[in-house]
Scaffold this motif. Structure first.
Motif, mmCIF file in Angstrom:
data_model
loop_
_atom_site.group_PDB
_atom_site.id
_atom_site.type_symbol
_atom_site.label_atom_id
_atom_site.label_comp_id
_atom_site.label_asym_id
_atom_site.label_seq_id
_atom_site.Cartn_x
_atom_site.Cartn_y
_atom_site.Cartn_z
ATOM 1 N N TYR A 156 1.383 -0.485 -1.474
ATOM 2 C CA TYR A 156 1.976 -0.647 -0.147
ATOM 3 C C TYR A 156 0.846 -0.905 0.847
ATOM 4 C CZ TYR A 156 6.003 1.460 -2.463
ATOM 5 O OH TYR A 156 7.036 1.718 -3.328
ATOM 6 N N ASP A 169 0.781 -1.738 3.981
ATOM 7 C CA ASP A 169 0.850 -1.185 5.340
ATOM 8 C C ASP A 169 0.409 0.273 5.390
ATOM 9 O OD1 ASP A 169 3.100 -0.687 3.808
ATOM 10 O OD2 ASP A 169 4.521 -0.814 5.476
ATOM 11 N N TRP A 170 0.589 1.016 4.304
ATOM 12 C CA TRP A 170 0.138 2.402 4.251
ATOM 13 C C TRP A 170 -1.146 2.558 3.436
ATOM 14 C CZ3 TRP A 170 5.677 3.331 2.356
ATOM 15 C CH2 TRP A 170 6.569 3.331 3.446
ATOM 16 N N ASN A 171 -1.539 1.521 2.705
ATOM 17 C CA ASN A 171 -2.706 1.551 1.839
ATOM 18 C C ASN A 171 -2.612 2.655 0.784
ATOM 19 O OD1 ASN A 171 -5.273 0.713 0.902
ATOM 20 N ND2 ASN A 171 -6.289 2.280 2.129
ATOM 21 N N ASN A 186 -6.855 -6.331 1.248
ATOM 22 C CA ASN A 186 -6.278 -5.773 2.467
ATOM 23 C C ASN A 186 -7.373 -5.250 3.402
ATOM 24 O OD1 ASN A 186 -4.021 -5.039 4.059
ATOM 25 N ND2 ASN A 186 -3.977 -2.966 3.214
#
Length: 222
Positions: free
Chosen positions: A65, A67-69, A104
């Motif tokens: 994920y 966006d949350w890493n 990311n």
């Protein structure tokens, strides 16, 4: 040994993977074969097989994920003793996740996993000794997983709205010194992870509500 990604339900390797799932886990933990078509095609769901001499001898599924890493290990299965399959899968999975995190522009915060607690519930499954719940729990502890300090249940993968207990939600932090997680992160993660299941048990929704009312949850030894 090869590490091969499966993205199509028609891939011959997937039938062997699903058979391993059915051999190892109880029915409420296994998604029906035909329902795998969309998950396998989802770019965010990564299903890999360990292939030795043309046969699937192990498999793992996980998600990242961005966006949350964080990541989630859905399952890891060892299908044969004496080949070092567990270490092979763990190392290949971590390399893949580190690559995704680097793309990311960050480092992986950590990885969630649901881990059976055979000291609380007498499980009678596993197929072969490396998949025995006692062995798996200890191995995952050695890998660095910690127990999230909440009474944990999850919705049954049979889609019947029943609550499944007897597991712990755990987290393997990238920083071994990390002692807690933000409770809203855990709630958000579980809400997205189980969004595919329409029927949620009251015990699960209550757990999520309690998490949203807290600032943090402790990470305890497994």
């Amino acid at each position: 040994m090869d590490y091969r990604r499966i993205t199509d339900i028609a891939d011959p390797l997937f039938r062997e993977v699903h058979q391993l799932l059915s051999d190892v886990f109880p029915p409420e933990e296994v998604l029906e074969y035909s329902l795998w078509k969309e998950p396998l095609a989802d770019p965010g769901i990564r299903v890999f097989a360990a292939v030795h001499e043309g046969k699937v001898v192990g498999t793992t599924e996980y998600r990242y994920y961005a966006d949350w890493n964080v990541a989630m290990t859905d399952f890891t299965i060892i299908g044969r003793e004496g080949l070092g399959i567990g270490r092979f899968l763990a190392r290949q999975r971590l390399k893949d996740l580190e690559k995704l995190a680097a793309e990311n522009h960050t480092e992986l915060l950590g990885m969630f996993a649901e881990i059976y607690d055979p000291y609380r519930v007498g499980y009678d499954f596993g197929g072969i000794k490396p998949m025995d719940p006692y062995v798996r729990r200890e191995v995952l502890s050695h890998l660095g997983y910690k127990r999230i300090d909440i009474p944990y249940v999850h919705p049954s993968w049979q889609g019947d709205g029943e609550a499944v207990s007897g597991l712990d939600l755990c987290f393997m932090p990238g920083d071994e010194e990390l002692e807690s997680l933000a409770a809203p992160l855990v709630a958000d993660f579980l809400t997205r992870y189980y969004a595919v299941l329409e029927d949620k048990p009251e015990a699960w929704t209550s757990m999520i509500s309690q998490l949203r009312g807290r600032e943090s949850v402790a990470l305890l030894p497994l």
